[in-house]
Design a protein around this motif. Structure first.
Motif, PDB file in Angstrom:
ATOM      1  N   GLY A 245       0.808  -1.320   0.045  1.00  0.00           N
ATOM      2  CA  GLY A 245      -0.209   0.031  -0.050  1.00  0.00           C
ATOM      3  C   GLY A 245       0.862   1.262   0.137  1.00  0.00           C
ATOM      4  O   GLY A 245       0.510   2.291  -0.834  1.00  0.00           O
TER       5      GLY A 245
ATOM      6  N   TRP B 201       2.376   1.640  -3.535  1.00  0.00           N
ATOM      7  CA  TRP B 201       1.197   1.980  -4.224  1.00  0.00           C
ATOM      8  C   TRP B 201       1.101   3.529  -4.202  1.00  0.00           C
ATOM      9  O   TRP B 201       1.180   4.418  -5.259  1.00  0.00           O
ATOM     10  CB  TRP B 201       0.144   1.475  -4.142  1.00  0.00           C
ATOM     11  CG  TRP B 201      -1.129   1.886  -5.039  1.00  0.00           C
ATOM     12  CD1 TRP B 201      -1.298   1.202  -6.435  1.00  0.00           C
ATOM     13  CD2 TRP B 201      -1.748   2.811  -5.133  1.00  0.00           C
ATOM     14  NE1 TRP B 201      -2.264   1.692  -6.978  1.00  0.00           N
ATOM     15  CE2 TRP B 201      -2.572   2.764  -6.299  1.00  0.00           C
ATOM     16  CE3 TRP B 201      -2.124   3.913  -4.040  1.00  0.00           C
ATOM     17  CZ2 TRP B 201      -3.910   4.012  -6.586  1.00  0.00           C
ATOM     18  CZ3 TRP B 201      -3.097   4.696  -4.357  1.00  0.00           C
ATOM     19  CH2 TRP B 201      -4.000   4.755  -5.532  1.00  0.00           C
TER      20      TRP B 201
ATOM     21  N   GLU C  99      -9.227   7.762  -3.907  1.00  0.00           N
ATOM     22  CA  GLU C  99      -9.289   6.077  -3.807  1.00  0.00           C
ATOM     23  C   GLU C  99      -7.931   5.763  -2.878  1.00  0.00           C
ATOM     24  O   GLU C  99      -8.047   4.558  -2.230  1.00  0.00           O
ATOM     25  CB  GLU C  99      -8.875   5.530  -5.198  1.00  0.00           C
ATOM     26  CG  GLU C  99      -7.468   6.012  -5.805  1.00  0.00           C
ATOM     27  CD  GLU C  99      -7.232   5.073  -7.045  1.00  0.00           C
ATOM     28  OE1 GLU C  99      -7.298   3.741  -7.142  1.00  0.00           O
ATOM     29  OE2 GLU C  99      -6.993   5.682  -8.149  1.00  0.00           O
ATOM     30  N   ALA C 100      -7.029   6.419  -2.641  1.00  0.00           N
ATOM     31  CA  ALA C 100      -5.884   6.314  -1.833  1.00  0.00           C
ATOM     32  C   ALA C 100      -6.257   6.192  -0.157  1.00  0.00           C
ATOM     33  O   ALA C 100      -5.895   5.224   0.580  1.00  0.00           O
ATOM     34  CB  ALA C 100      -4.873   7.222  -1.991  1.00  0.00           C
TER      35      ALA C 100
ATOM     36  N   ARG D 205      -9.627   5.690   0.649  1.00  0.00           N
ATOM     37  CA  ARG D 205     -10.474   4.229   0.910  1.00  0.00           C
ATOM     38  C   ARG D 205      -9.382   2.884   0.887  1.00  0.00           C
ATOM     39  O   ARG D 205      -9.719   2.127   1.945  1.00  0.00           O
ATOM     40  CB  ARG D 205     -11.303   4.127  -0.237  1.00  0.00           C
ATOM     41  CG  ARG D 205     -12.320   5.062  -0.501  1.00  0.00           C
ATOM     42  CD  ARG D 205     -13.449   4.939  -1.308  1.00  0.00           C
ATOM     43  NE  ARG D 205     -12.742   5.169  -2.728  1.00  0.00           N
ATOM     44  CZ  ARG D 205     -12.732   6.398  -3.296  1.00  0.00           C
ATOM     45  NH1 ARG D 205     -13.079   7.495  -2.650  1.00  0.00           N
ATOM     46  NH2 ARG D 205     -12.234   6.593  -4.501  1.00  0.00           N
ATOM     47  N   SER D 206      -8.425   3.024   0.259  1.00  0.00           N
ATOM     48  CA  SER D 206      -7.481   1.689   0.263  1.00  0.00           C
ATOM     49  C   SER D 206      -6.816   1.819   1.453  1.00  0.00           C
ATOM     50  O   SER D 206      -6.428   0.659   2.253  1.00  0.00           O
ATOM     51  CB  SER D 206      -6.437   1.756  -0.805  1.00  0.00           C
ATOM     52  OG  SER D 206      -7.121   1.557  -2.209  1.00  0.00           O
ATOM     53  N   TYR D 207      -6.294   2.901   1.863  1.00  0.00           N
ATOM     54  CA  TYR D 207      -5.560   3.067   3.339  1.00  0.00           C
ATOM     55  C   TYR D 207      -6.566   2.562   4.281  1.00  0.00           C
ATOM     56  O   TYR D 207      -6.176   1.829   5.434  1.00  0.00           O
ATOM     57  CB  TYR D 207      -5.195   4.451   3.525  1.00  0.00           C
ATOM     58  CG  TYR D 207      -4.538   4.820   4.859  1.00  0.00           C
ATOM     59  CD1 TYR D 207      -3.494   4.463   5.375  1.00  0.00           C
ATOM     60  CD2 TYR D 207      -5.350   5.749   5.872  1.00  0.00           C
ATOM     61  CE1 TYR D 207      -3.010   4.724   6.358  1.00  0.00           C
ATOM     62  CE2 TYR D 207      -4.983   6.009   6.836  1.00  0.00           C
ATOM     63  CZ  TYR D 207      -3.535   5.815   7.335  1.00  0.00           C
ATOM     64  OH  TYR D 207      -3.094   5.724   8.528  1.00  0.00           O
TER      65      TYR D 207
ATOM     66  N   ASP E 185      -9.418   0.640   3.879  1.00  0.00           N
ATOM     67  CA  ASP E 185     -10.005  -0.670   4.038  1.00  0.00           C
ATOM     68  C   ASP E 185      -9.030  -1.755   3.772  1.00  0.00           C
ATOM     69  O   ASP E 185      -9.293  -2.980   3.919  1.00  0.00           O
ATOM     70  CB  ASP E 185     -10.987  -0.660   2.834  1.00  0.00           C
ATOM     71  CG  ASP E 185     -12.063   0.532   3.223  1.00  0.00           C
ATOM     72  OD1 ASP E 185     -12.499   0.819   4.485  1.00  0.00           O
ATOM     73  OD2 ASP E 185     -12.975   0.793   2.074  1.00  0.00           O
ATOM     74  N   GLU E 186      -7.881  -1.503   3.085  1.00  0.00           N
ATOM     75  CA  GLU E 186      -6.979  -2.538   2.747  1.00  0.00           C
ATOM     76  C   GLU E 186      -5.564  -2.482   3.495  1.00  0.00           C
ATOM     77  O   GLU E 186      -4.888  -3.487   3.625  1.00  0.00           O
ATOM     78  CB  GLU E 186      -6.830  -2.429   1.225  1.00  0.00           C
ATOM     79  CG  GLU E 186      -8.200  -2.722   0.578  1.00  0.00           C
ATOM     80  CD  GLU E 186      -7.784  -2.392  -0.749  1.00  0.00           C
ATOM     81  OE1 GLU E 186      -6.984  -2.675  -1.604  1.00  0.00           O
ATOM     82  OE2 GLU E 186      -8.865  -1.976  -1.491  1.00  0.00           O
ATOM     83  N   TRP E 187      -4.916  -1.420   3.415  1.00  0.00           N
ATOM     84  CA  TRP E 187      -3.603  -1.054   3.876  1.00  0.00           C
ATOM     85  C   TRP E 187      -3.370  -1.227   5.321  1.00  0.00           C
ATOM     86  O   TRP E 187      -2.191  -1.789   5.900  1.00  0.00           O
ATOM     87  CB  TRP E 187      -2.949   0.275   3.306  1.00  0.00           C
ATOM     88  CG  TRP E 187      -3.066   0.500   1.855  1.00  0.00           C
ATOM     89  CD1 TRP E 187      -3.333  -0.578   0.895  1.00  0.00           C
ATOM     90  CD2 TRP E 187      -2.799   1.521   1.009  1.00  0.00           C
ATOM     91  NE1 TRP E 187      -3.436  -0.104  -0.258  1.00  0.00           N
ATOM     92  CE2 TRP E 187      -3.086   1.218  -0.226  1.00  0.00           C
ATOM     93  CE3 TRP E 187      -2.765   2.834   1.633  1.00  0.00           C
ATOM     94  CZ2 TRP E 187      -2.933   2.368  -1.421  1.00  0.00           C
ATOM     95  CZ3 TRP E 187      -2.391   3.840   0.528  1.00  0.00           C
ATOM     96  CH2 TRP E 187      -2.810   3.737  -0.891  1.00  0.00           C
TER      97      TRP E 187
END
Length: 152
Positions: free
Chosen positions: A35, A38, A95-96, A98-100, A102-104
């Motif tokens: 993450g 990315w 989007e970063a 959200r990814s941070y 939810d995912e990272w």
């Protein structure tokens, strides 16, 4: 925009050792290497740098569309004075973010008590003891190709 500040002492400078209004809680957030990288690959410098960007308009377009931005701020010592080298600050949007969230993110720890303990030692002049309590930090091992577009 959400900012990742990888330096403990820079974060202490920013939040005043957790004493600034609205910044009384200090959290350490662990994220995945994938993450973080990315975000670096998809980041733009937060300010225009002649020689890095073709022109001001190109940088402005890149900044508007980039999901992440990088700025380099002076690293800090235990007394929060600026040092001669800089630390990366990584801003996330769209989007970063959200990814941070939810995912990272793989861990969150409250380090407020540690910040207060170190601050008390610094305030009392015991810099050696304060330094021993600092989280271990080392330069992030990354190839030049990942940061080439972020050097300013």
């Amino acid at each position: 925009m959400t900012w990742i500040k990888p330096s403990f002492l820079w974060m202490m400078y920013r939040c005043g050792w957790g004493t600034k209004v609205g910044q009384e809680t200090v959290l350490a957030v662990d994220i995945t290497r994938e993450g973080f990288e990315w975000a670096l690959r998809n980041a733009c410098l937060s300010s225009y740098v002649r020689g890095v960007h073709p022109d001001l308009a190109s940088w402005q377009r890149e900044l508007r569309s980039a999901p992440a931005r990088v700025q380099w701020d002076p690293e800090r010592d235990l007394r929060l004075r600026p040092l001669s080298y800089r630390s990366l600050q990584l801003g996330l949007s769209g989007e970063a973010v959200r990814s941070y969230a939810d995912e990272w993110t793989v861990g969150i720890r409250d380090v407020t008590p540690l910040a207060r303990e170190i601050h008390a030692l610094v305030s009392g002049g015991d810099l050696d003891s304060a330094a021993r309590l600092l989280p271990r930090e080392r330069p992030y091992p990354v190839g030049d190709e990942l940061l080439a577009h972020l050097r300013g």
